[in-house]
Design a protein around this motif. Structure first.
Motif, PDB file in Angstrom:
ATOM      1  N   GLY A  53     -35.066   3.516 -19.176  1.00 11.46           N
ATOM      2  CA  GLY A  53     -35.900   4.682 -19.455  1.00 11.46           C
ATOM      3  C   GLY A  53     -37.078   4.858 -18.513  1.00 11.46           C
ATOM      4  N   LYS A  54     -37.162   4.018 -17.486  1.00 12.66           N
ATOM      5  CA  LYS A  54     -38.279   4.132 -16.538  1.00 12.66           C
ATOM      6  C   LYS A  54     -37.894   5.079 -15.400  1.00 12.66           C
ATOM      7  CE  LYS A  54     -40.443   0.606 -18.672  1.00 12.66           C
ATOM      8  NZ  LYS A  54     -40.733  -0.735 -18.173  1.00 12.66           N
ATOM      9  N   VAL A  55     -38.878   5.324 -14.538  1.00 12.11           N
ATOM     10  CA  VAL A  55     -38.685   6.247 -13.408  1.00 12.11           C
ATOM     11  C   VAL A  55     -39.023   5.498 -12.122  1.00 12.11           C
ATOM     12  CG1 VAL A  55     -39.561   8.354 -12.333  1.00 12.11           C
ATOM     13  CG2 VAL A  55     -39.244   8.249 -14.806  1.00 12.11           C
ATOM     14  N   ALA A  56     -38.298   5.797 -11.058  1.00  9.65           N
ATOM     15  CA  ALA A  56     -38.599   5.149  -9.774  1.00  9.65           C
ATOM     16  C   ALA A  56     -38.599   6.157  -8.635  1.00  9.65           C
ATOM     17  CB  ALA A  56     -37.586   4.033  -9.491  1.00  9.65           C
ATOM     18  N   GLY A  57     -39.483   5.902  -7.687  1.00  7.19           N
ATOM     19  CA  GLY A  57     -39.480   6.613  -6.412  1.00  7.19           C
ATOM     20  C   GLY A  57     -39.178   5.599  -5.326  1.00  7.19           C
ATOM     21  N   ILE A  58     -38.225   5.934  -4.452  1.00  6.73           N
ATOM     22  CA  ILE A  58     -37.783   4.939  -3.466  1.00  6.73           C
ATOM     23  C   ILE A  58     -38.019   5.451  -2.041  1.00  6.73           C
ATOM     24  CG2 ILE A  58     -36.133   3.864  -5.019  1.00  6.73           C
ATOM     25  CD1 ILE A  58     -33.874   5.403  -3.663  1.00  6.73           C
ATOM     26  N   MET A  59     -38.230   4.503  -1.160  1.00  2.90           N
ATOM     27  CA  MET A  59     -38.547   4.846   0.235  1.00  2.90           C
ATOM     28  C   MET A  59     -38.140   3.691   1.140  1.00  2.90           C
ATOM     29  SD  MET A  59     -42.588   4.465  -0.544  1.00  2.90           S
ATOM     30  CE  MET A  59     -42.271   4.708  -2.291  1.00  2.90           C
ATOM     31  N   SER A  60     -38.014   4.004   2.417  1.00  2.00           N
ATOM     32  CA  SER A  60     -37.618   2.981   3.377  1.00  2.00           C
ATOM     33  C   SER A  60     -38.159   3.326   4.764  1.00  2.00           C
ATOM     34  CB  SER A  60     -36.087   2.887   3.429  1.00  2.00           C
ATOM     35  OG  SER A  60     -35.682   1.902   4.359  1.00  2.00           O
ATOM     36  N   ALA A  61     -38.436   2.298   5.535  1.00  2.00           N
ATOM     37  CA  ALA A  61     -38.872   2.476   6.924  1.00  2.00           C
ATOM     38  C   ALA A  61     -38.086   1.522   7.804  1.00  2.00           C
ATOM     39  CB  ALA A  61     -40.369   2.186   7.049  1.00  2.00           C
ATOM     40  N   SER A  62     -37.680   2.028   8.953  1.00  3.05           N
ATOM     41  CA  SER A  62     -36.907   1.201   9.884  1.00  3.05           C
ATOM     42  C   SER A  62     -37.190   1.642  11.312  1.00  3.05           C
ATOM     43  CB  SER A  62     -35.404   1.367   9.595  1.00  3.05           C
ATOM     44  OG  SER A  62     -34.639   0.917  10.703  1.00  3.05           O
ATOM     45  N   PRO A  63     -37.163   0.716  12.256  1.00  2.00           N
ATOM     46  CA  PRO A  63     -37.295   1.120  13.659  1.00  2.00           C
ATOM     47  C   PRO A  63     -36.078   1.919  14.128  1.00  2.00           C
ATOM     48  CG  PRO A  63     -37.493  -1.270  13.402  1.00  2.00           C
ATOM     49  CD  PRO A  63     -37.055  -0.727  12.083  1.00  2.00           C
ATOM     50  N   GLY A  64     -35.005   1.878  13.385  1.00  2.00           N
ATOM     51  CA  GLY A  64     -33.783   2.584  13.752  1.00  2.00           C
ATOM     52  C   GLY A  64     -33.867   4.077  13.480  1.00  2.00           C
ATOM     53  N   PRO A  65     -32.838   4.809  13.931  1.00  2.00           N
ATOM     54  CA  PRO A  65     -32.896   6.274  13.842  1.00  2.00           C
ATOM     55  C   PRO A  65     -32.675   6.849  12.446  1.00  2.00           C
ATOM     56  CG  PRO A  65     -30.823   5.568  14.843  1.00  2.00           C
ATOM     57  CD  PRO A  65     -31.646   4.339  14.665  1.00  2.00           C
ATOM     58  N   PHE A  66     -32.144   6.025  11.513  1.00  2.00           N
ATOM     59  CA  PHE A  66     -31.827   6.576  10.190  1.00  2.00           C
ATOM     60  C   PHE A  66     -32.863   6.199   9.130  1.00  2.00           C
ATOM     61  CE2 PHE A  66     -27.693   5.869  12.383  1.00  2.00           C
ATOM     62  CZ  PHE A  66     -27.496   7.196  12.731  1.00  2.00           C
ATOM     63  N   GLY A  67     -33.794   5.361   9.506  1.00  2.00           N
ATOM     64  CA  GLY A  67     -34.918   5.081   8.614  1.00  2.00           C
ATOM     65  C   GLY A  67     -34.581   4.278   7.370  1.00  2.00           C
ATOM     66  N   GLY A  68     -33.344   3.769   7.293  1.00  2.00           N
ATOM     67  CA  GLY A  68     -32.993   2.967   6.105  1.00  2.00           C
ATOM     68  C   GLY A  68     -32.320   3.771   5.011  1.00  2.00           C
ATOM     69  N   ILE A  69     -31.827   4.952   5.350  1.00  2.00           N
ATOM     70  CA  ILE A  69     -31.281   5.839   4.308  1.00  2.00           C
ATOM     71  C   ILE A  69     -30.037   5.252   3.643  1.00  2.00           C
ATOM     72  CG2 ILE A  69     -29.788   7.249   5.822  1.00  2.00           C
ATOM     73  CD1 ILE A  69     -31.031   9.691   4.204  1.00  2.00           C
ATOM     74  N   ARG A  70     -29.270   4.431   4.365  1.00  2.00           N
ATOM     75  CA  ARG A  70     -28.077   3.834   3.735  1.00  2.00           C
ATOM     76  C   ARG A  70     -28.477   2.813   2.678  1.00  2.00           C
ATOM     77  NH1 ARG A  70     -25.437   2.054   9.309  1.00  2.00           N
ATOM     78  NH2 ARG A  70     -27.579   1.334   9.432  1.00  2.00           N
ATOM     79  N   GLY A  71     -29.545   2.065   2.957  1.00  2.00           N
ATOM     80  CA  GLY A  71     -30.026   1.102   1.963  1.00  2.00           C
ATOM     81  C   GLY A  71     -30.534   1.807   0.711  1.00  2.00           C
ATOM     82  N   LEU A  72     -31.133   2.981   0.900  1.00  2.00           N
ATOM     83  CA  LEU A  72     -31.657   3.714  -0.264  1.00  2.00           C
ATOM     84  C   LEU A  72     -30.539   4.191  -1.177  1.00  2.00           C
ATOM     85  CD1 LEU A  72     -34.727   5.819   0.936  1.00  2.00           C
ATOM     86  CD2 LEU A  72     -34.623   3.512  -0.037  1.00  2.00           C
ATOM     87  N   GLN A  73     -29.370   4.490  -0.595  1.00  2.00           N
ATOM     88  CA  GLN A  73     -28.235   4.877  -1.456  1.00  2.00           C
ATOM     89  C   GLN A  73     -27.874   3.720  -2.383  1.00  2.00           C
ATOM     90  OE1 GLN A  73     -25.488   6.026   1.628  1.00  2.00           O
ATOM     91  NE2 GLN A  73     -25.891   8.188   1.344  1.00  2.00           N
ATOM     92  N   HIS A  74     -27.905   2.507  -1.826  1.00  2.00           N
ATOM     93  CA  HIS A  74     -27.596   1.332  -2.655  1.00  2.00           C
ATOM     94  C   HIS A  74     -28.697   1.102  -3.688  1.00  2.00           C
ATOM     95  CE1 HIS A  74     -24.519  -0.689   0.279  1.00  2.00           C
ATOM     96  NE2 HIS A  74     -24.257   0.572   0.018  1.00  2.00           N
ATOM     97  N   LEU A  75     -29.946   1.251  -3.245  1.00  2.00           N
ATOM     98  CA  LEU A  75     -31.060   1.021  -4.181  1.00  2.00           C
ATOM     99  C   LEU A  75     -31.008   2.015  -5.339  1.00  2.00           C
ATOM    100  CD1 LEU A  75     -33.606  -0.520  -4.910  1.00  2.00           C
ATOM    101  CD2 LEU A  75     -34.899   0.963  -3.347  1.00  2.00           C
ATOM    102  N   ARG A  76     -30.668   3.251  -5.011  1.00  2.00           N
ATOM    103  CA  ARG A  76     -30.539   4.290  -6.050  1.00  2.00           C
ATOM    104  C   ARG A  76     -29.448   3.892  -7.062  1.00  2.00           C
ATOM    105  NH1 ARG A  76     -32.163   9.450  -6.435  1.00  2.00           N
ATOM    106  NH2 ARG A  76     -33.193   9.353  -4.423  1.00  2.00           N
ATOM    107  N   GLN A  77     -28.349   3.384  -6.530  1.00  2.00           N
ATOM    108  CA  GLN A  77     -27.243   2.997  -7.410  1.00  2.00           C
ATOM    109  C   GLN A  77     -27.622   1.785  -8.272  1.00  2.00           C
ATOM    110  OE1 GLN A  77     -23.477   2.599  -5.428  1.00  2.00           O
ATOM    111  NE2 GLN A  77     -22.656   1.301  -7.040  1.00  2.00           N
ATOM    112  N   ILE A  78     -28.300   0.823  -7.665  1.00  2.00           N
ATOM    113  CA  ILE A  78     -28.702  -0.388  -8.418  1.00  2.00           C
ATOM    114  C   ILE A  78     -29.641   0.003  -9.554  1.00  2.00           C
ATOM    115  CG2 ILE A  78     -30.035  -2.527  -8.265  1.00  2.00           C
ATOM    116  CD1 ILE A  78     -29.041  -2.599  -5.238  1.00  2.00           C
ATOM    117  N   LEU A  79     -30.662   0.793  -9.233  1.00  2.00           N
ATOM    118  CA  LEU A  79     -31.643   1.165 -10.267  1.00  2.00           C
ATOM    119  C   LEU A  79     -30.995   2.038 -11.344  1.00  2.00           C
ATOM    120  CD1 LEU A  79     -34.708   1.781  -7.940  1.00  2.00           C
ATOM    121  CD2 LEU A  79     -34.499  -0.032  -9.647  1.00  2.00           C
ATOM    122  N   GLY A  80     -30.070   2.891 -10.928  1.00  2.00           N
ATOM    123  CA  GLY A  80     -29.353   3.708 -11.903  1.00  2.00           C
ATOM    124  C   GLY A  80     -28.548   2.826 -12.861  1.00  2.00           C
ATOM    125  N   THR A  81     -27.947   1.790 -12.322  1.00  2.00           N
ATOM    126  CA  THR A  81     -27.203   0.846 -13.165  1.00  2.00           C
ATOM    127  C   THR A  81     -28.116   0.187 -14.189  1.00  2.00           C
ATOM    128  OG1 THR A  81     -25.693   0.400 -11.334  1.00  2.00           O
ATOM    129  CG2 THR A  81     -25.761  -1.242 -13.087  1.00  2.00           C
TER     130      THR A  81
END
Ligand SMILES: Cc1cc2nc3c(=O)[nH]c(=O)nc-3n(C[C@H](O)[C@H](O)[C@H](O)COP(=O)(O)O)c2cc1C
Length: 191
Positions: free
Chosen positions: A115-143
């Motif tokens: 029942g909690k709420v989360a805001g997620i973010m990522s930073a990376s020296p790479g061109p995608f900024g960590g967006i693939r990791g955020l998909q996993h984090l979103r799924q983990i927290l949703g679980t």
């Protein structure tokens, strides 16, 4: 405004972490909006690697402390580095320990997250900024039955995105307040 408490945690323990800097900015924005923010460092919680055997031999005190912190907050601000397309092992290990039922709640899953709420973010020296990791984090927290707000922030080319600790102007700096505002809007669902 209803008293809202957010817990801010980064999945990196690296000195000079881009994710920690990004998270610090998000925490400042939340405080400026009148919200109570607790900032923790995973390095202050030296968790063993989660295994059922480790758990069976006694729930570590440090895991209990971390779980209690998650439990007494209404929402989370989480910044995770992307490691090989996913979240950092340190963050996943922490979430795994905190997800475990303890004591009288045996059989009740995910009490610190539900029942909690989360805001997620990522930073990376790479061109995608960590967006693939955020998909996993979103799924983990949703679980874990935490509502992850749709808005998220990635900082690509993070090695050029900060001046010291200051996030330079640009899309991430512009979107971060939107993300934080959304978490604050939705956090009362659990307060
Ligand atoms: C094991 C490992 C895997 C990595 N995998 C990725 C990756 O998949 N994508 C990416 O953008 N950066 C990757 N990186 C680079 C990290 O984004 C970079 O180290 C970053 O600075 C980590 O965040 P921090 O500054 O908050 O510690 C990886 C780094 C390590 C050590």
């Amino acid at each position: 405004m209803q008293e809202i408490r957010l817990l801010a945690v980064a999945g990196s323990q690296r000195v000079g972490s881009f994710n920690q800097r990004l998270l610090d900015r998000a925490a400042s924005l939340a405080r400026e909006a009148g919200v109570e923010v607790t900032q923790i460092r995973l390095s202050d919680f030296p968790l063993p690697l989660y295994t059922p055997q480790a758990e069976a031999s006694g729930f570590p005190e440090v895991a209990s402390e971390l779980k209690a912190l998650f439990a007494r907050h209404d929402g989370f601000l989480i910044a995770s580095p992307e490691y090989n397309g996913s979240v950092s092992a340190a963050l996943k290990n922490a979430l795994d320990w905190v997800s475990r039922p303890t004591g009288a709640e045996e059989g009740t899953a995910f009490s610190a997250f539900r029942g909690k709420v989360a805001g997620i973010m990522s930073a990376s020296p790479g061109p995608f900024g960590g967006i693939r990791g955020l998909q996993h984090l979103r799924q983990i927290l949703g679980t874990l039955h935490t509502l992850v707000v749709t808005e998220q922030v990635v900082v690509p080319f993070a090695d050029k995105a900060f001046d010291g600790d200051v996030l330079l102007d640009g899309p991430p700096a512009q979107f971060l307040p939107v993300l934080v505002r959304r978490v604050i809007q939705l956090a009362p669902i659990s307060a």
